[in-house]
Design an enzyme around this catalytic site. Structure first.
Site, PDB file in Angstrom:
ATOM      1  N   SER A 138      56.141  95.619  12.297  1.00  0.00           N
ATOM      2  CA  SER A 138      55.326  96.911  12.596  1.00  0.00           C
ATOM      3  C   SER A 138      54.963  97.869  11.445  1.00  0.00           C
ATOM      4  CB  SER A 138      56.120  97.563  13.710  1.00  0.00           C
ATOM      5  OG  SER A 138      56.004  97.079  15.012  1.00  0.00           O
ATOM      6  N   SER A 139      54.555  97.207  10.348  1.00  0.00           N
ATOM      7  CA  SER A 139      54.036  98.277   9.319  1.00  0.00           C
ATOM      8  C   SER A 139      52.925  99.087   9.940  1.00  0.00           C
ATOM      9  CB  SER A 139      53.721  97.550   8.212  1.00  0.00           C
ATOM     10  OG  SER A 139      52.714  96.554   8.462  1.00  0.00           O
ATOM     11  N   SER A 140      52.109  98.595  10.785  1.00  0.00           N
ATOM     12  CA  SER A 140      50.987  99.349  11.169  1.00  0.00           C
ATOM     13  C   SER A 140      51.376 100.457  12.219  1.00  0.00           C
ATOM     14  CB  SER A 140      49.901  98.464  11.910  1.00  0.00           C
ATOM     15  OG  SER A 140      50.426  97.601  12.649  1.00  0.00           O
ATOM     16  N   ASP A 171      55.703  98.062  19.742  1.00  0.00           N
ATOM     17  CA  ASP A 171      55.966  98.619  18.285  1.00  0.00           C
ATOM     18  C   ASP A 171      56.020 100.153  18.119  1.00  0.00           C
ATOM     19  OD1 ASP A 171      55.627  95.814  18.131  1.00  0.00           O
ATOM     20  OD2 ASP A 171      53.652  96.296  17.173  1.00  0.00           O
TER      21      ASP A 171
HETATM   22  C1  GLA Z   1      53.396  92.293  18.304  1.00  0.00           C
HETATM   23  C2  GLA Z   1      52.560  93.496  19.150  1.00  0.00           C
HETATM   24  C3  GLA Z   1      53.498  93.748  20.336  1.00  0.00           C
HETATM   25  C4  GLA Z   1      54.025  92.801  21.202  1.00  0.00           C
HETATM   26  C5  GLA Z   1      54.652  91.715  20.133  1.00  0.00           C
HETATM   27  C6  GLA Z   1      55.204  90.480  20.910  1.00  0.00           C
HETATM   28  O1  GLA Z   1      54.142  93.105  17.544  1.00  0.00           O
HETATM   29  O2  GLA Z   1      52.089  94.321  18.474  1.00  0.00           O
HETATM   30  O3  GLA Z   1      52.884  94.785  21.047  1.00  0.00           O
HETATM   31  O4  GLA Z   1      53.361  92.396  21.812  1.00  0.00           O
HETATM   32  O5  GLA Z   1      53.628  91.251  19.003  1.00  0.00           O
HETATM   33  O6  GLA Z   1      56.347  90.680  21.666  1.00  0.00           O
END
Ligand code: GLA
Length: 388
Positions: free
Chosen positions: A124-126, A170
């Site tokens: 989740s860098s973004s 995220d």
């Molecule tokens: C990505 C998406 C999240 C989630 C995951 C899978 O990280 O950004 O919203 O759907 O994939 O669980």
């Protein structure tokens, strides 16, 4: 990543003045509940001790100049003419777009960002970039938004401005994380419950497959569409209740009926989501009882389901999990995040952590000819503004 002081110096050298606001926002790992968020289900992530730092000072011409330490470049845009470009700067424009949609106009900014959340690793860098930027924009605008509202705004921007149809996992994890806790998030009613992770009793290792992925490309959007199609088919067959809005509304007990009604691919997708959703509270209960062996078994089950039913694994992720699971002291492993590449998570006894890490590194190197980056991560507090 450059620390606060070094980034402050870089800011001053580039913009010829001192920053007035700062914010940090962490990446996340999801412990369990994968691909359930956009099905209005349950997730259990924690924010991690790797984050993005943003420094800012206001401008009076409605423009944003932003330096990215990782990209090693500056970009600029006018707040009155936000437009998607297809690069990192979209994740700076997106929160500005969302915050302007939800409230009064924002001031222009000189901005510098730096991060040690690896990009493209599924950590989740973004979302971390979006939240750090949202914090400094609201600070500069004199607007006080609760962490949850910031998360909602960054999610809105990522969905509607960048065009990634992701769920709230995220952004909520990065905004609301709590030290040494995971968060049980109900993505339907958006309630958030911190779950103590037994600091000292368990270690989280994260290994990077080295396969990077872009959410916007293909597979993720296809899974979102397949889930909708599976729900529609379940409704048409009279299996889903009439008011069903998402796969969240189906239970494991309905799987035999779904097996008769859905075509094989949609059945596999639905089966993953329905069982994965049930695994979240089972995992939470196991952790709260200190039954880490049981928690680990749920991770392994989740991984098998992501590989065989949801089909979002790749050989590198399978190998990292198999290596972890074979190492003494590792309770269980699974891919974390969307899949198609990115990272694996391993739930490990603290005393065994070094040995498990060594086993994963050397086994992976034997097979793929390179060592995977591997981190021990600590569940951390969510995004915050810093006073300068
Ligand atoms: C990505 C998406 C999240 C989630 C995951 C899978 O990280 O950004 O919203 O759907 O994939 O669980």
């Amino acid at each position: 990543m450059r620390g606060l002081e070094a980034l402050t110096d870089a800011f001053a050298a580039r913009f010829g003045r001192r920053p007035e606001w700062a914010a940090r926002a962490p990446g996340r790992v999801n412990l369990i509940g994968e691909h359930t968020d956009y099905n209005e289900g349950l997730v259990l992530p924690c924010a991690i001790d790797r984050d993005t730092l943003a420094l800012a000072a206001p401008r009076d011409d409605g423009r944003v100049r932003v330096w990215s330490d990782e990209a090693g470049e500056e970009q600029g845009f006018a707040l009155a003419a936000l437009a998607r470009r297809g690069g990192w700067v979209d994740y700076v424009q997106a929160p500005a777009w969302a915050l302007a949609t939800l409230g009064p106009a924002l001031p222009g900014l000189d901005l510098a960002v730096a991060s040690d959340v690896p990009a493209g690793a599924g950590l989740s860098s973004s979302a971390a970039l979006g939240l750090a930027v949202a914090h400094v924009f609201t600070a500069a605008a004199g607007r006080a938004l609760a962490p949850r509202e910031l998360a909602e705004a960054v999610h809105l921007g990522e969905n509607q401005f960048v065009g990634v149809g992701c769920g709230i996992l995220d952004q909520f994890a990065s905004a609301l994380g709590r030290r040494d806790h995971a968060l049980r998030i109900d993505c339907r009613d958006r309630s958030v419950e911190p779950v103590p992770l037994g600091a000292g009793r368990v270690r989280l290792l994260v290994a990077h497959s080295g396969v990077t992925r872009a959410l916007a490309a293909g597979g993720y959007a296809q899974r979102v569409a397949e889930c909708r199609a599976a729900l529609a088919a379940a409704r048409a067959a009279g299996i889903a209740p009439p008011g069903a809005r998402a796969l969240r509304d189906l239970e494991p007990a309905q799987l035999p009926a779904l097996e008769r009604a859905l075509e094989p691919t949609l059945l596999r997708r639905a089966r993953h989501v329905i069982r994965e959703n049930a695994r979240v509270d089972a995992f939470r209960a196991a952790v709260l009882e200190g039954a880490l062996g049981r928690a680990g078994a749920l991770l392994r089950e989740g991984m098998a389901s992501l590989r065989d039913d949801y089909e979002v694994s790749v050989p590198e992720l399978d190998a990292l999990c198999a290596l972890g699971d074979a190492a003494p002291g590792c309770h269980g492993s699974r891919l974390t995040g969307a899949g198609f590449g990115g990272c694996t998570l391993h739930l490990v006894e603290p005393a065994a952590a070094d040995e498990v890490a060594r086993a994963i590194r050397s086994g992976f190197a034997r097979r793929f000819g390179r060592e995977p980056p591997l981190w021990s991560v600590r569940p951390s507090d969510g995004a915050s503004a810093l006073r300068l």
